[in-house]
Design a protein around this motif. Structure first.
Motif, PDB file in Angstrom:
ATOM      1  N   LYS B 117      10.851   0.528  -6.098  1.00  0.00           N
ATOM      2  CA  LYS B 117       9.421   0.274  -5.910  1.00  0.00           C
ATOM      3  C   LYS B 117       9.180  -1.098  -5.299  1.00  0.00           C
ATOM      4  N   ARG B 124       6.167  -3.241   2.587  1.00  0.00           N
ATOM      5  CA  ARG B 124       4.751  -3.069   2.903  1.00  0.00           C
ATOM      6  C   ARG B 124       4.100  -4.431   3.138  1.00  0.00           C
ATOM      7  N   ASP B 165      -1.813  -6.840  -5.487  1.00  0.00           N
ATOM      8  CA  ASP B 165      -1.121  -5.627  -5.906  1.00  0.00           C
ATOM      9  C   ASP B 165       0.378  -5.882  -6.059  1.00  0.00           C
ATOM     10  N   MET B 168       1.291  -8.270  -8.889  1.00  0.00           N
ATOM     11  CA  MET B 168       1.330  -7.672 -10.227  1.00  0.00           C
ATOM     12  C   MET B 168       2.626  -6.910 -10.434  1.00  0.00           C
ATOM     13  N   ARG B 172       5.310  -7.689 -13.324  1.00  0.00           N
ATOM     14  CA  ARG B 172       5.735  -6.668 -14.282  1.00  0.00           C
ATOM     15  C   ARG B 172       7.247  -6.525 -14.279  1.00  0.00           C
TER      16      ARG B 172
END
Lengths: 92, 268
Positions: B117, B124, B165, B168, B172
């Protein structure tokens, strides 16, 4: 309109879907307010699923703000609450 | 207010803060670009952290698999020697190792997913940072102040949303990685201190192995004993002849004979 799913990226969704998405969003909000984890999970899954099936991913080099932003699929109710309350949670 | 809108407002507030920071909106572009580059570095570091953590778990899994194999071999040896109690003990430990292995496997898959991810998020963000750099120059060069301002607003909001985005996600992943590192470190420490030897069987002192070695050793001693007895009973006749022959026997041999002879007699 442009919708972002956190952790996944942005999608372009037809404005006509607004009402439907708002209804699903209302369910999500009710679940958070009622502190109902099970309802939260199913409302989030339904909302994300609908957006994924309706939306077309935005090109990766697009630089546009989103009209709506959604928590990621694995988000817990607590993390969503933090997101809604918190300034500190979003770096950048 | 709806969840979707509230979240997006929070992101927008963050972007507006960035936009308000400088009087000249063009400066905001440069400042924002700097932040993006920093964020990219942070994301790459996040990916590297997760990869390191994953590799460490992988190494621990290898160690545990080895000790499992060892315990299996020990169980077989023990059974072969008729020591079912020892075999049972080895298999019990093997089960303990298996439980740890299962736990690590879960961690491993979760780290793998995070790594994937984050890698995608970093790609991106990288595309967007490149797009932003191009736009930044166009905006600076081409537009009137008013137009520039609105385009800057769009571009900065867009990128700052992306950074929020990705930021975060990195946070995490780093929290999770830190937790896993701590657990992995605890296992390493236990192994190093020997406290886990009962479970892993990797420490130098391993009581199952010691007992097996002892049994193996005992077996060897029996064989050796039998061999010596064989030699002695074979040597008995010549020695008696030598003894009866007298003169050639040294005083030491004479002293030893009374001890040796009853032993040889017992064995035969």
């Amino acid at each position: 309109m442009i919708v972002r799913i956190l952790g996944e990226g942005q999608l372009e969704v037809d404005d006509a879907a607004s009402d439907e998405l708002n209804a699903l969003d209302a369910r999500l909000e009710a679940a958070v307010n009622a502190d109902d984890e099970q309802a939260f999970r199913s409302a989030l899954d339904a909302l994300l699923g609908r957006i994924r099936s309706l939306g077309a991913p935005l090109p990766v080099d697009a630089l546009e703000p989103s009209a709506l932003i959604l928590p990621d699929a694995e988000a817990t109710m607590d993390s969503v609450r933090e997101l809604l309350n918190g300034e500190g949670l979003i770096p950048g | 207010m709806s969840v979707m809108k509230r979240v997006s407002l929070i992101f927008k507030a963050k972007a507006n803060k960035a936009l308000d920071k400088y009087e000249d909106p063009r400066e905001t572009l440069d400042y924002s670009y700097q932040r993006q580059l920093e964020m990219l570095t942070q994301v790459r570091r996040g990916v590297a952290d997760v990869a390191t953590s994953r590799k460490r778990v992988e190494l621990q899994m290898n160690t545990l698999t080895q000790s499992q194999n060892k315990l299996e071999t020990q169980a077989k040896q023990a059974l072969g020697a008729g020591r079912e109690d020892l075999a049972r003990e080895a298999l019990t430990r093997k089960q303990g190792v298996q439980n740890q292995l299962n736990d690590l496997q879960t961690q491993y898959h979760s780290l793998q997913a995070d790594e994937e991810k984050l890698t995608m998020a970093s790609q991106r963000l990288q595309s967007k940072v490149e797009a932003f750099r191009t736009q930044k120059e166009t905006i600076k060069a081409t537009y009137t102040a008013a137009e520039a301002q609105s385009r800057i607003g769009e571009a900065v909001s867009g990128i700052s949303e992306e950074m929020g985005d990705v930021g975060m996600a990195v946070q995490r992943a780093q929290d999770k990685t830190a937790q896993m590192q701590a657990r992995a470190g605890a296992i390493d420490e236990l192994m190093a201190s020997g406290a886990l030897d009962d479970v892993t069987g990797t420490a130098p002192r391993d009581d199952i192995q010691a007992e097996l070695d002892q049994m193996g050793g005992g077996h060897d001693v029996d064989l050796e004993l039998a061999r010596l007895k064989g030699e002695l009973s074979g040597a008995e006749a010549p020695r008696e002849i030598a003894g009866s022959a007298g003169g050639a026997v040294s005083p030491a041999q004479q002293a030893a004979e009374p001890v040796d002879q009853p032993q040889a007699g017992d064995g035969s």
